[in-house]
Design a protein around this motif. Structure first.
Motif, PDB file in Angstrom:
ATOM      1  N   UNK A  31      -2.768   6.633   4.873  1.00 52.70           N
ATOM      2  CA  UNK A  31      -2.923   5.619   3.833  1.00 52.70           C
ATOM      3  C   UNK A  31      -3.215   4.322   4.571  1.00 52.70           C
ATOM      4  N   UNK A  32      -4.505   3.992   4.740  1.00 50.72           N
ATOM      5  CA  UNK A  32      -4.894   2.860   5.592  1.00 50.72           C
ATOM      6  C   UNK A  32      -4.346   1.535   5.053  1.00 50.72           C
ATOM      7  N   UNK A  33      -3.748   0.757   5.958  1.00 53.25           N
ATOM      8  CA  UNK A  33      -3.208  -0.540   5.555  1.00 53.25           C
ATOM      9  C   UNK A  33      -3.186  -1.503   6.738  1.00 53.25           C
ATOM     10  N   UNK A  34      -4.129  -1.316   7.660  1.00 56.25           N
ATOM     11  CA  UNK A  34      -4.188  -2.179   8.832  1.00 56.25           C
ATOM     12  C   UNK A  34      -5.382  -3.102   8.782  1.00 56.25           C
ATOM     13  N   UNK A  35      -5.652  -3.734   9.916  1.00 48.10           N
ATOM     14  CA  UNK A  35      -6.804  -4.627   9.998  1.00 48.10           C
ATOM     15  C   UNK A  35      -8.035  -3.919  10.542  1.00 48.10           C
ATOM     16  N   UNK A  65       0.833  -1.204   0.000  1.00 46.45           N
ATOM     17  CA  UNK A  65       0.000   0.000   0.000  1.00 46.45           C
ATOM     18  C   UNK A  65       0.862   1.245   0.000  1.00 46.45           C
ATOM     19  N   UNK A  66       1.964   1.199   0.744  1.00 45.00           N
ATOM     20  CA  UNK A  66       2.858   2.343   0.799  1.00 45.00           C
ATOM     21  C   UNK A  66       3.466   2.674  -0.549  1.00 45.00           C
ATOM     22  N   UNK A  67       3.892   1.653  -1.282  1.00 42.33           N
ATOM     23  CA  UNK A  67       4.481   1.901  -2.602  1.00 42.33           C
ATOM     24  C   UNK A  67       3.472   2.532  -3.552  1.00 42.33           C
ATOM     25  N   UNK A  68       2.236   2.034  -3.509  1.00 44.51           N
ATOM     26  CA  UNK A  68       1.199   2.588  -4.383  1.00 44.51           C
ATOM     27  C   UNK A  68       0.867   4.030  -3.997  1.00 44.51           C
ATOM     28  N   UNK A  69       0.747   4.263  -2.681  1.00 43.66           N
ATOM     29  CA  UNK A  69       0.430   5.610  -2.224  1.00 43.66           C
ATOM     30  C   UNK A  69       1.543   6.597  -2.513  1.00 43.66           C
ATOM     31  N   UNK A  70       2.792   6.184  -2.284  1.00 45.36           N
ATOM     32  CA  UNK A  70       3.936   7.064  -2.540  1.00 45.36           C
ATOM     33  C   UNK A  70       4.045   7.372  -4.031  1.00 45.36           C
ATOM     34  N   UNK A 119     -10.549   3.292   2.421  1.00 44.22           N
ATOM     35  CA  UNK A 119      -9.885   2.095   2.922  1.00 44.22           C
ATOM     36  C   UNK A 119      -9.769   1.097   1.778  1.00 44.22           C
ATOM     37  N   UNK A 120      -8.603   0.489   1.641  1.00 46.76           N
ATOM     38  CA  UNK A 120      -8.403  -0.497   0.585  1.00 46.76           C
ATOM     39  C   UNK A 120      -8.060   0.111  -0.761  1.00 46.76           C
ATOM     40  N   UNK A 121      -7.797   1.404  -0.797  1.00 47.83           N
ATOM     41  CA  UNK A 121      -7.472   2.090  -2.047  1.00 47.83           C
ATOM     42  C   UNK A 121      -6.385   3.132  -1.758  1.00 47.83           C
ATOM     43  N   UNK A 132       1.370   5.150   6.909  1.00 48.49           N
ATOM     44  CA  UNK A 132       0.899   3.980   6.178  1.00 48.49           C
ATOM     45  C   UNK A 132       0.799   2.830   7.165  1.00 48.49           C
ATOM     46  N   UNK A 133      -0.402   2.348   7.411  1.00 51.75           N
ATOM     47  CA  UNK A 133      -0.577   1.268   8.376  1.00 51.75           C
ATOM     48  C   UNK A 133      -1.963   1.325   8.980  1.00 51.75           C
TER      49      UNK A 133
END
Length: 304
Positions: free
Chosen positions: A93-97, A26-31, A109-111, A70-71
């Motif tokens: 940049x949401x990337x958690x549970x 998710x971080x790579x996509x967001x960055x 979330x999820x995007x 990111x997380x």
């Protein structure tokens, strides 16, 4: 209150373990999206939570336009400790549970690409934060819910378990704690009253939800300068199991065994109970929790 900020350079804090290891993707996509939008990005990854907080504070002191996390909620908590009352906005940049902060502020979330667009667009909302003070004077900032009681006992047990991995460990910990369910003797000091209660749990909300959408404090408003307190009175195991599904809709507060209060400051006391905030361990009760208006600036498209 909403303002618009020109976002030209940001610092991105990535929790590599969030979302069962999905955060780096998710971080790579967001960055990449931020850079496509012309934003200069500096990435930081701490060796542990303390190191991450140090790096985040350094970035804020150096004048970054925004601290992007990111997380999940645990990673965002690290960002809150650094950014609270600084005036520097946080981007998500949401990337958690769980992602309760993201849901609270309407961040996709999820995007990660859509979440990055929220950051680049630069709309900043003000929000309250909950300031938790422990008996040793240590301060922890929280954005969503301060949990104590049955839910914190479950988390304590899950953290001690080495097997199984993943969500099943939490489910087994919950079953084990249900077999030992007992009344917890609370003293709850509010602005204008003191409540003594034999309770199953007490939650103090700056936001509405925790645990991935459980609306334990459904009436909480993160811009009213007040905390919402939900007290679930002690009852049978069967009653607690029946109550649990209603928490996802927030309708548990209509039950007679549930009491709610609203207060600027809340002091919780209960022997042997640990407080958790935004899913992370804070420390043993007693703690004092205070709503601090406007302590958080966050990049969001949804009015706070």
């Amino acid at each position: 209150m909403s303002t618009t900020k020109t976002v030209e350079r940001v610092t991105v804090l990535i929790n590599p373990l969030a979302g069962h290891g999905h955060a780096p993707v998710a971080g790579r996509k967001g960055v990449a999206r931020l850079r496509d939008r012309g934003v200069t990005v500096t990435e930081i990854i701490g060796t542990d939570a303390d190191h991450a907080r140090t790096l985040a504070r350094r970035a804020i002191d150096d004048g970054t336009d925004a601290l992007v996390v990111v997380g999940g909620d645990g990673a965002i908590s690290i960002g809150l400790q650094a950014a609270a009352r600084s005036g520097t906005p946080i981007g998500l940049i949401p990337a958690g549970t769980g992602n309760d902060h993201a849901r609270e502020f309407g961040v996709p979330v999820g995007d990660p690409v859509a979440a990055a667009d929220v950051i680049a667009d630069g709309e900043v909302q003000e929000s309250d934060l909950a300031r938790i003070t422990l008996t040793d004077g240590a301060v922890v900032w929280a954005g969503t819910v301060v949990a104590s009681g049955f839910d914190s006992l479950v988390t304590d047990r899950a953290n001690r378990m080495t097997w199984p991995k993943g969500p099943m460990r939490y489910n087994l910990a919950m079953l084990a704690e249900l077999t030992q369910l007992r009344p917890l003797s609370y003293r709850i000091e509010l602005d204008d009253a003191t409540v003594q209660a034999d309770a199953t749990l007490v939650a103090v909300g700056n936001g509405r939800s925790y645990g991935g959408g459980m609306q334990i404090c459904p009436g909480a408003n993160k811009t009213d300068g007040l905390l919402d307190v939900t007290v679930v009175g002690f009852g049978s195991r069967a009653r607690l199991v029946r109550l649990f599904p209603r928490v996802y809709k927030g309708t548990h507060v209509d039950l007679p065994e549930v009491q709610t209060y609203r207060s600027r400051t809340v002091r919780l006391q209960c022997e042997g109970i640990t407080a958790y905030a935004d899913g992370d361990r804070v420390g043993p009760l007693p703690v004092t929790i205070e709503a601090v208006p406007g302590a958080l600036h966050i990049l969001s498209h949804t009015p706070a």
